[in-house]
Write a protein that holds these residues in place. Structure first.
Motif: not given
Length: 361
Positions: A293-294, A297-298, A301, A329-330, A332-334, A342
């Motif tokens: 997941m990390q 996300t990275t 982004c 994480y979500l 950051l992704l929005r 998800c």
């Protein structure tokens, strides 16, 4: 009686078993009305089949279904298919019993030893196979027991919904490292399917049979970037963090590439990422799904921040259990996608920019 003397001019359905390749082609020349053809265990040697120069092509203009089963020699099948002229609308089903490399083992797994898995069936010259150029979506599913490829073409105005599909299946019998199968089949996809492909699915299950022996799969991914530049819809799933890092490193590198180095698949609109592994990993300080997941996300982004890339229309993330720090994480992704979905243990969470759980992060 020689196959060429059989009067089958009006035959619409035919099943042949253990017939030599040359006899089979002679027979098919007299069957122009065929709509269904099943070939099982052809025999002979490919050198016995005349090289086609247009004169040896067998035209089957009405064929709707072609089924190939129970074969040992891919070269013979490939030679037969190279002599068939098929309509664009034909549905092809290929089922292979095994890869035939079970005598060679390294670290407990049967070795491919350079074997071509699927590409040998489809002729290099696809002039007489117009269905290949019509394919827009390919789904590749790999488990310890089998490999399956589903290739689809649109038959209506909504190409993501209404499709006609052909299939390839090969039994693996839990003998192979699925990482090796993935690497090889990804190298072959670009030689089989057209550059106009817009949707691709690659799912690898069974973490117990996925090991990065002999290097990563990153180079195979790079071959796909070049092979399918029109990619819009991507569905990727794998059982380990290594599976994802091989792919994610290029999709959203850190730091972002220079202006003259565009990211892969700049037209990508729909992205689905699924972790197919089991919960946790004894050798890791953090459960593997958290690391995946990390990494996702990275990467997403980073891709969002690339000036040359538009925001995704839809991002879907799938896990069997909830990763640590999921909502962080979500959050950051929005902003990286118009629609964020998800799925945890089969339950969908459709998330948008107004979701209170995201705004609180």
């Amino acid at each position: 009686m020689p196959a060429s003397l059989v009067n089958v001019n009006s035959l619409t359905s035919l099943e042949v078993e253990e017939m030599s390749a040359s006899q089979l082609l002679d027979l098919l020349r007299n069957c122009p009305a065929l709509t269904c053809l099943e070939i099982e265990s052809p025999t002979g040697h490919p050198m016995a089949i005349p090289m086609h120069d247009g004169q040896h092509i067998v035209e089957l203009p009405h064929l709707q279904n072609l089924v190939l089963t129970s074969f040992d020699d891919r070269v013979i099948f490939g030679s037969i298919l190279a002599h068939l002229s098929l309509p664009r609308s034909v549905r092809v089903e290929i089922s292979a019993a095994a890869l035939g490399t079970e005598d060679f083992y390294v670290a407990g797994y049967a070795e491919l030893r350079g074997l071509v898995i699927a590409a040998g069936f489809i002729p290099d010259d696809k002039t007489y196979w117009p269905l290949v150029s019509s394919i827009r979506k390919v789904e590749t599913l790999i488990s310890k027991t089998c490999l399956q490829i589903v290739a689809s073409m649109p038959i209506a105005r909504e190409p993501r919904i209404d499709m006609r599909s052909s299939r390839f299946r090969c039994d693996l019998y839990a003998l192979f490292n699925t990482s090796h199968i993935q690497k090889q089949i990804m190298l072959e996809l670009g030689t089989i399917f057209p550059r106009s492909l817009t949707a691709l699915k690659i799912i690898v299950a069974d973490a117990g049979h996925y090991e990065n022996q002999g290097g990563s799969v990153a180079e195979s991914w790079r071959r796909l970037y070049d092979a399918f530049p029109e990619m819009e819809d991507l569905d990727i799933g794998g059982p380990t963090i290594d599976f994802f890092t091989d792919f994610l490193f290029d999709i959203g590198p850190s730091p972002p590439p220079l202006a003259h180095a565009p990211l892969p698949w700049p037209k990508l609109k729909y992205l689905r990422l699924e972790y197919t592994g089991s919960h946790g990993a004894d050798s890791l300080d953090e459960p593997e799904e958290g690391l995946v997941m990390q990494a996702i996300t990275t990467t997403i982004c980073n891709r969002r921040d690339a000036a040359s890339i538009e925001r995704l229309q839809r991002l879907a993330i799938v896990f069997p259990t909830e990763p640590p720090h999921l909502w962080t994480y979500l959050g950051l992704l929005r902003s990286a996608t118009e629609e964020l979905v998800c799925t945890i243990n089969g339950q969908d969470l459709v998330l948008d920019d107004e979701d209170a759980r995201l705004l609180s992060q």
